[in-house]
Design a protein around this motif. Structure first.
Motif, PDB file in Angstrom:
ATOM      1  N   LYS A 135       9.711  12.840   1.945  1.00 44.76           N
ATOM      2  CA  LYS A 135       8.696  12.125   2.410  1.00 44.76           C
ATOM      3  C   LYS A 135       8.627  11.445   3.090  1.00 44.76           C
ATOM      4  O   LYS A 135       8.282  10.295   3.915  1.00 44.76           O
ATOM      5  N   GLU A 171       4.800   6.981  -5.861  1.00 46.92           N
ATOM      6  CA  GLU A 171       4.835   7.181  -7.414  1.00 46.92           C
ATOM      7  C   GLU A 171       6.269   6.880  -7.810  1.00 46.92           C
ATOM      8  O   GLU A 171       6.481   7.613  -8.031  1.00 46.92           O
ATOM      9  N   ASN A 202       0.813  -1.021  -0.189  1.00 46.07           N
ATOM     10  CA  ASN A 202       0.238  -0.108  -0.038  1.00 46.07           C
ATOM     11  C   ASN A 202       1.175   1.249   0.264  1.00 46.07           C
ATOM     12  O   ASN A 202       0.604   2.455  -0.106  1.00 46.07           O
ATOM     13  N   TRP A 203       1.961   1.088   0.549  1.00 42.73           N
ATOM     14  CA  TRP A 203       2.842   1.702   0.174  1.00 42.73           C
ATOM     15  C   TRP A 203       3.739   2.539  -0.553  1.00 42.73           C
ATOM     16  O   TRP A 203       4.687   3.554  -1.123  1.00 42.73           O
ATOM     17  N   GLN A 204       3.486   1.777  -1.989  1.00 41.09           N
ATOM     18  CA  GLN A 204       3.825   2.302  -2.908  1.00 41.09           C
ATOM     19  C   GLN A 204       3.483   3.162  -4.125  1.00 41.09           C
ATOM     20  O   GLN A 204       3.664   4.150  -4.901  1.00 41.09           O
ATOM     21  N   THR A 205       2.144   3.400  -3.095  1.00 39.55           N
ATOM     22  CA  THR A 205       1.546   4.856  -4.005  1.00 39.55           C
ATOM     23  C   THR A 205       2.032   6.027  -3.203  1.00 39.55           C
ATOM     24  O   THR A 205       1.510   6.753  -4.623  1.00 39.55           O
ATOM     25  N   ARG A 206       2.859   5.788  -2.107  1.00 37.66           N
ATOM     26  CA  ARG A 206       3.085   7.352  -1.839  1.00 37.66           C
ATOM     27  C   ARG A 206       4.304   7.721  -2.176  1.00 37.66           C
ATOM     28  O   ARG A 206       4.823   8.256  -2.504  1.00 37.66           O
ATOM     29  N   SER A 242       9.775   1.782  -7.845  1.00 38.66           N
ATOM     30  CA  SER A 242       9.420   0.151  -7.732  1.00 38.66           C
ATOM     31  C   SER A 242      10.290  -0.227  -5.655  1.00 38.66           C
ATOM     32  O   SER A 242      11.071   0.558  -5.572  1.00 38.66           O
TER      33      SER A 242
END
Length: 79
Positions: free
Chosen positions: A59, A30, A24-28, A33
Motif C-alpha cells: 500500500k 486501519e 484522513n490517511w489513517q483509514t487506509r 496508530s
C-alpha cells in the motif's frame, strides 16, 4: 534454544514514512496508530502478521510514499 515464530503470529511493528500524513490517511492503514515525528516523518505502529505487514508495504509503495524504515519491536509477549 529460541523457537521460530509463526508467520501468522502478529508482531508489533513500527513503519516510518517521509512526511506528515493527514489524519484522513489513517483509514487506509486501519488498525495502525499514526504519530507525527518532529523530523517531518510519520510513524505507523501496530500488531501485524507477515501477510498484513506485506500488505501495508505494498500500500505504501502503491501510494508513492517514501519508506524510511520497518522495525519489529520486541515486547514481553514476543519473547
Amino acid at each position: 534454544m529460541e523457537t521460530q515464530r509463526s508467520m501468522n503470529t502478529p508482531q508489533l511493528y513500527e513503519i516510518r514514512v517521509v512526511g506528515h500524513l493527514s489524519v484522513n490517511w489513517q483509514t487506509r492503514f486501519e488498525g495502525l496508530s499514526m504519530r507525527h515525528e518532529p523530523e517531518g516523518e510519520t510513524t505507523l505502529t501496530g500488531m501485524l502478521d507477515q501477510a498484513a505487514l506485506h500488505g501495508v508495504l505494498v500500500k505504501i509503495r502503491n501510494l508513492g510514499m517514501n519508506l524510511i524504515s520497518v522495525n519489529r519491536i520486541e515486547t514481553t509477549e514476543s519473547k
